[in-house]
Design a protein around this motif. Structure first.
Motif, PDB file in Angstrom:
ATOM      1  N   GLY A  98      35.071  10.852  40.731  1.00 29.32           N
ATOM      2  CA  GLY A  98      34.213  10.279  41.757  1.00 29.32           C
ATOM      3  C   GLY A  98      35.007   9.960  43.005  1.00 29.32           C
ATOM      4  N   HIS A  99      36.248   9.436  42.821  1.00 22.44           N
ATOM      5  CA  HIS A  99      37.074   9.104  43.975  1.00 22.44           C
ATOM      6  C   HIS A  99      37.482  10.347  44.740  1.00 22.44           C
ATOM      7  N   TRP A 100      38.027  11.354  44.010  1.00 25.87           N
ATOM      8  CA  TRP A 100      38.498  12.487  44.791  1.00 25.87           C
ATOM      9  C   TRP A 100      37.396  13.385  45.296  1.00 25.87           C
ATOM     10  N   ILE A 101      36.256  13.347  44.601  1.00 27.64           N
ATOM     11  CA  ILE A 101      35.205  14.234  45.095  1.00 27.64           C
ATOM     12  C   ILE A 101      34.624  13.702  46.402  1.00 27.64           C
ATOM     13  N   GLN A 102      34.756  12.398  46.628  1.00 30.46           N
ATOM     14  CA  GLN A 102      34.349  11.864  47.935  1.00 30.46           C
ATOM     15  C   GLN A 102      35.187  12.502  49.035  1.00 30.46           C
ATOM     16  N   GLY A 103      36.490  12.655  48.750  1.00 33.15           N
ATOM     17  CA  GLY A 103      37.371  13.325  49.700  1.00 33.15           C
ATOM     18  C   GLY A 103      36.978  14.784  49.893  1.00 33.15           C
ATOM     19  N   VAL A 104      36.667  15.433  48.771  1.00 31.22           N
ATOM     20  CA  VAL A 104      36.273  16.840  48.826  1.00 31.22           C
ATOM     21  C   VAL A 104      35.002  16.998  49.659  1.00 31.22           C
ATOM     22  N   LEU A 105      34.068  16.067  49.475  1.00 29.66           N
ATOM     23  CA  LEU A 105      32.825  16.123  50.241  1.00 29.66           C
ATOM     24  C   LEU A 105      33.090  15.984  51.732  1.00 29.66           C
TER      25      LEU A 105
ATOM     26  N   TYR B  51      28.282  15.478  42.971  1.00 29.38           N
ATOM     27  CA  TYR B  51      28.611  14.065  43.169  1.00 29.38           C
ATOM     28  C   TYR B  51      27.634  13.186  42.388  1.00 29.38           C
ATOM     29  N   ALA B  52      26.353  13.517  42.495  1.00 26.33           N
ATOM     30  CA  ALA B  52      25.339  12.759  41.764  1.00 26.33           C
ATOM     31  C   ALA B  52      25.566  12.870  40.257  1.00 26.33           C
TER      32      ALA B  52
END
Ligand SMILES: *[C@@H]1O[C@H](CO)[C@@H](O)[C@H](O)[C@H]1NC(C)=O
Ligand SMILES: *[C@@H]1O[C@H](CO)[C@@H](O)[C@H](O)[C@H]1NC(C)=O
Ligand SMILES: *[C@@H]1O[C@H](CO)[C@@H](O)[C@H](O)[C@H]1NC(C)=O
Ligand SMILES: *[C@@H]1O[C@H](CO)[C@@H](O)[C@H](O)[C@H]1NC(C)=O
Length: 366
Positions: free
Chosen positions: A184-191, A240-241
């Protein structure tokens, strides 16, 4: 950590038999000799390659493809029979077949996904650098997601399988929850990278809309890039969801809500979602930058269809047993879905054996 335990598991079990015969000094096994300098470099590198690409990867994939195809051939007959006659006997035969098919997929899918590591899909593409920092970041997140998929895929399927015989293992849930929190943390960066890459594409899209591009071939490229960017962002948002959902479903602290079945199904959705994002990202690398990411795309496509097929098998196993007409309708439509996923997966596995080179090569093939 989850990653370590998966690695230990694989090294300890399935790979041990394949990997214990390194091919020191053998130069005939690798075939990426289309360019003389990469050929020479690859030949040098090959001496240190701890596996035999031709046997451990290519042939193994071709065999997997054949195995999935023949599994599908048997299932299609049973599906057609059950759907046509609607006899209870035919449905229970289908249910029995799905549980043996699940047993096959539980072995083949993680083995196939883990093979990604041994292919050129896992290599950096130095040619991306010339497209600037965002393209480089995109590549980094893509390879990172691929790594996540490889490192966690086996465990998800193994645990779903184990839980069917032995309910209530909260150890798995705790791991998924931890992995989901991290992801969840790194996918925010990916987004964020994905969004800013999309902003980069806006002038191209504007030019398209305003009819400023006269060269048809350029127009097709730009349009494909814009469309793939949009698709990829949509899948990332969905992913993400799914990750947020997995963190909730696998939160063992919440005793009233926790269900191991929900946690497992969410973990499977996350894996499926990641494979889709990798597939689309690899396609973007091609349509937007003209790079050859066909190995990554094909590996991720096959992984995605294998995971979806597995999900269909789980749904089938439950719904086809029921006498409720809605459950039986779900059973029928899922059975067709399963067959289609298996067919497509076999095709992509076969294609991967064709387009992928060894990860022991120094560079992605051009
Ligand atoms: C692939 O299948 C063939 C025929 O069953 C077998 O002889 C061969 O050893 C298999 N190869 C690998 C790498 O598993
Ligand atoms: C895949 O390769 C990476 C880098 O070489 C390694 O760290 C990782 O543990 C490998 N994963 C598996 C499941 O083999
Ligand atoms: C269109 O663009 C492509 C690639 O940029 C180029 O190869 C081709 O010659 C161009 N065609 C025309 C008609 O300008
Ligand atoms: C469990 O989850 C529900 C719904 O998200 C929430 O309302 C509740 O406060 C949670 N309980 C605990 C102990 O966290």
């Amino acid at each position: 950590m989850l990653r370590l335990s998966v690695l230990t598991f694989w090294v300890a079990s399935s790979w041990a038999s394949l990997d214990d015969a390194p091919i020191e000094g053998s130069l005939v096994v690798d075939d990426d000799c289309t360019h003389s300098d990469t050929c020479a470099l690859n030949a040098l590198q090959l001496k240190r390659c701890p596996f035999n690409f031709q046997h451990d990867v290519k042939e193994t994939m071709l065999n997997m493809s054949a195995e999935i195809d023949s599994l599908n051939d048997k299932l299609v007959v049973l599906v057609a029979k059950a759907v046509r006659t609607s006899f209870k006997d035919d449905f229970s035969r289908l249910v029995r077949a799905t549980s043996s098919a699940a047993a096959v997929l539980e072995i083949v899918a993680p083995r196939f996904i883990t093979l990604t590591n041994k292919t050129s899909a896992s290599l950096q593409d130095a040619g991306i650098d010339e497209f600037g920092g965002k393209a480089k970041e995109e590549q980094t997140s893509l390879l990172r997601m691929q790594r996540f998929l490889v490192d966690h895929a086996g465990e998800v399927l193994t645990n779903i399988a184990a839980a069917r015989s032995n309910d209530g293992d909260t150890g798995f849930a705790t791991k998924v929850n931890t992995a989901a929190q991290e992801a969840g943390h790194w996918i925010q960066g990916v987004l964020k990278v994905a969004w800013s890459t999309a902003t980069d594409q806006l002038p191209r899209i504007n030019a398209l809309v305003k009819n400023e591009i006269v060269n048809t071939s350029d127009m097709v490229t730009e349009a494909a890039c814009a469309a793939d960017t949009a698709t990829s962002i949509a899948s990332l948002t969905t992913l993400y969801a799914q990750i947020v959902q997995a963190a909730t479903d696998c939160d063992v602290r919440n005793k009233t809500l926790f269900s191991i079945a929900d946690c497992e199904s969410s973990a499977l959705s996350v894996q499926t979602g990641i494979s889709l994002v990798i597939k689309e990202g690899a396609r973007m690398m091609h349509t937007c930058y003209g790079r050859d990411w066909s190995c990554a795309e094909s590996m991720a496509s096959a992984s995605h269809d294998l995971l979806q097929a597995y999900n269909s098998l789980v749904v089938l196993g439950d719904s086809c047993k029921s006498s409720d007409p809605i459950a039986l309708a779900v059973c029928e439509s899922e059975a067709f879905q399963l067959s289609s996923n298996l067919g497509v997966a076999a095709g992509y596995i076969w294609k991967s054996a064709d387009v992928c080179a060894s990860s022991c090569n120094l560079a992605k093939p051009q």
